[in-house]
Design a protein around this motif. Sequence first.
Motif, mmCIF file in Angstrom:
data_model
loop_
_atom_site.group_PDB
_atom_site.id
_atom_site.type_symbol
_atom_site.label_atom_id
_atom_site.label_comp_id
_atom_site.label_asym_id
_atom_site.label_seq_id
_atom_site.Cartn_x
_atom_site.Cartn_y
_atom_site.Cartn_z
ATOM 1 N N LEU A 285 0.919 -1.254 -0.063
ATOM 2 C CA LEU A 285 -0.083 0.062 -0.009
ATOM 3 C C LEU A 285 0.977 1.377 0.121
ATOM 4 C CD1 LEU A 285 -2.751 -0.823 2.528
ATOM 5 C CD2 LEU A 285 -2.655 -1.067 0.073
ATOM 6 N N LYS A 286 0.433 2.331 -0.839
ATOM 7 C CA LYS A 286 1.356 3.490 -0.782
ATOM 8 C C LYS A 286 0.477 4.725 -0.829
ATOM 9 C CE LYS A 286 2.331 3.998 -5.674
ATOM 10 N NZ LYS A 286 3.500 4.195 -6.675
ATOM 11 N N LEU A 287 0.866 5.982 -0.687
ATOM 12 C CA LEU A 287 0.171 7.010 -0.690
ATOM 13 C C LEU A 287 0.581 7.746 -2.345
ATOM 14 C CD1 LEU A 287 0.532 8.764 2.630
ATOM 15 C CD2 LEU A 287 -1.447 7.308 1.808
ATOM 16 N N ASP A 288 -0.469 8.040 -2.995
ATOM 17 C CA ASP A 288 -0.187 8.654 -4.386
ATOM 18 C C ASP A 288 0.061 10.124 -4.241
ATOM 19 O OD1 ASP A 288 -2.604 9.671 -4.274
ATOM 20 O OD2 ASP A 288 -3.550 8.589 -5.834
ATOM 21 N N GLU A 289 0.101 10.635 -5.279
ATOM 22 C CA GLU A 289 0.608 12.286 -5.103
ATOM 23 C C GLU A 289 -0.390 12.981 -4.543
ATOM 24 O OE1 GLU A 289 1.510 13.574 -9.153
ATOM 25 O OE2 GLU A 289 3.497 12.396 -9.118
ATOM 26 N N SER A 290 -1.580 12.569 -4.653
ATOM 27 C CA SER A 290 -2.973 13.413 -4.231
ATOM 28 C C SER A 290 -3.326 12.679 -2.485
ATOM 29 C CB SER A 290 -4.122 12.924 -4.774
ATOM 30 O OG SER A 290 -4.327 11.785 -4.886
ATOM 31 N N GLY A 291 -2.401 11.848 -2.070
ATOM 32 C CA GLY A 291 -2.604 11.352 -0.750
ATOM 33 C C GLY A 291 -3.635 10.338 -0.594
ATOM 34 N N LYS A 292 -3.870 9.625 -1.810
ATOM 35 C CA LYS A 292 -4.792 8.651 -1.734
ATOM 36 C C LYS A 292 -4.079 7.437 -1.645
ATOM 37 C CE LYS A 292 -8.560 6.636 -4.634
ATOM 38 N NZ LYS A 292 -9.262 6.468 -5.948
ATOM 39 N N VAL A 293 -4.735 6.445 -0.914
ATOM 40 C CA VAL A 293 -4.216 5.157 -0.805
ATOM 41 C C VAL A 293 -4.490 3.998 -1.836
ATOM 42 C CG1 VAL A 293 -3.974 2.954 1.053
ATOM 43 C CG2 VAL A 293 -4.595 5.307 1.925
#
Length: 697
Positions: free
Chosen positions: A684-692
């Motif tokens: 699981l990671k956070l994308d540039e918009s802060g979405k999981v």
Amino acid sequence: MYLIIAEKPSLARNIIAGISKLQKDEMKKYNGYFEGGNYIVSWVFGHLFSLADIEDYSPSESGRWTMDNLPCFPKEFKFNLKKNEKKQVDSGVEKQFNIIKRLCNRQDVDTIVNAGDSDREGEIIVRLCVRYALEGQKSFVRLWLPDQTPETISQGLLEMKDEGEYENLANEGFARTYIDWLYGVNLTRFATLKTGKLLRVGRVIVPIVKAIYDRDMDIRNFVPQKYYVMVSNEKTNDEFVELTSKNKFAKDELDKAKEMCDKYNACEAIVTSVTTKKSTLSPPKLFSLSKLQSYLGKKYKMSMDDSLSIVQKLYEEGYVTYPRTNSEYLATAEQGKIKSIIASVQKLGYPVKFKTGKSIFDDSKIESHSALTPTYKIPDPKALSDKEKQVYSTILRRFVAVFCEEDCLCEKSEIKIMVGTLEEFVLKGTVITQKGWTKFDDYTPKDKILPKLQKGDRVNIDFKPVEKETTPPKHYTIETLNNYLKNPFKEDKQNADENDDEDYKAIFEGLELGTEATRTGIIDNACKSAYIALKKDVYHIQPDGEYLIEALSQLGIIMDKYKTSQLGQSLKRVFRGECTISDSVQLAENEIQEVFDKAKDIETNIGVVGEHIGTCPLCGNEIISGRLGYGCSNYKNGCKFVIWKHICKKTISINHAKALLANGKTNKISGFISKNNKPFDAVLKLDESGKVVFDFS
């Protein structure tokens, strides 16, 4: 001087009536007791004492529930006088206890009598009161009452036994109380703190709700399957003869079914035997509490709580025997009492006579109390409400059916028809020739009326494939749920009257879920907690009940019939003197400790609701553990950042969430389940918009 402590004021009044048959002196009323001759009679209001709360063993600095003092396993359980909603000792309870304390320590009182209800709970209610009231030693005896008529009470006063003979019963009662406290207090707090929603977790309530949940999920997820059966329904001698083959064919086997029908139709169908036997139809058994509740629920749509409160009132007024019984049999020692009841029932015009036999009198199927019956004391119908009439009439008419002087006679017929050498069909029918006991108790023959056929007759046949469809399981009713709870390892018993040896074995071994004395209250609490609902006489799971079961599963709290029955068996061993209270309590503590140990698992620990776990990557405020996810504390001002606690059927632990916030990603996590029910692993990671999002690289 005898000091008799009754479980409630109504029983005290009945005991006073029984004493008046033994002595000439009248009982004078004082503040909180009666006295006269050689007796003092006082009372409690059910439980005057309750187990102390966790804070009495391990105080919380904040005064709120916390994980810091969990799990709580007291070395010695403490009891306090019952408190009111404001957490203060109830003034009425304190006043009555002080009266009993003074009476217990009066110099002229040399014998104290436990007159609690004749069950485990009644046993410990008065024992606790005496434990905390008595200063010194006095003789302690037991008044054990199968009913509350004056004659039974006066006889019971002459036959009181030393309390030591009821030690194992009391030990079981205390063990049950301690275990229920351990589960209820520890796991209710644990589940509530973890989910942020009050979840009532109990040793019996959870498996009851789970049984209804499982059944309703089976119904909700049921996918009907089509199949074919071979049926012939042709006329022979101007009567239709319906024959249904035992062979079944899948929905894609229609051609195979037609081919088999052709084979059957190419054969001759011959009546190979016709037998008719005169027989006597046995009446049903007397009522246990659950059997009575099942009957009333089915016939009058009466809830278990209503039926229990009504039959309890009838008992306290002396019209029926002790209601919380799990037996449908009478003790052989009660034959004299039954004869006196029969004499009273005869005066009402019912055709009854005394009978014996294992289907009525069987000591091996009685644990503490015999079946429910009327007493010799007959109520004035005008004094009963409509529902009270329904309950009393049901008990009375079942008694009349069992002891009816006229047998129910019938003719049982059986016709066997052979289709070539392929299959034998057996048709059965019953015709009542003398109604007997069926005049007084419901009975509906299950068999069909048979066609008039003779041995050697040729039966016309024309088998054809008939499409059928599998049906979902049925919702639990009061009757089927009661059957399940009495023996959860033998589901959906419809004909328990035929051979109940297995059921009584389950009861005596402790396999049942709850007891006759507790089950009704637990089910009522489940309804009041909105976990289940009773509509007419059918139970349905409710959204809060679904959440309870699913949340407990995610928390690793397994409270199913197996665990509950295991504890029930340990309680029965205490009752039989095969193990101690501490042995039974230790088993419960081990189970509870296992839950807390699992909660520390790095893969499944979801923390406690309200716990701060990191910083929001979008707005910089605190991330807090919530019911469904780890979300931003600034949500009221519009920040929508959240890490859900369950993604693709995988629990996202608090450590996963902390890593994601600190590093922008987690290590590889195993055990996700796709929409196609296929397992997969991912980071699981956070994308540039802060979405999981998932990272498969």
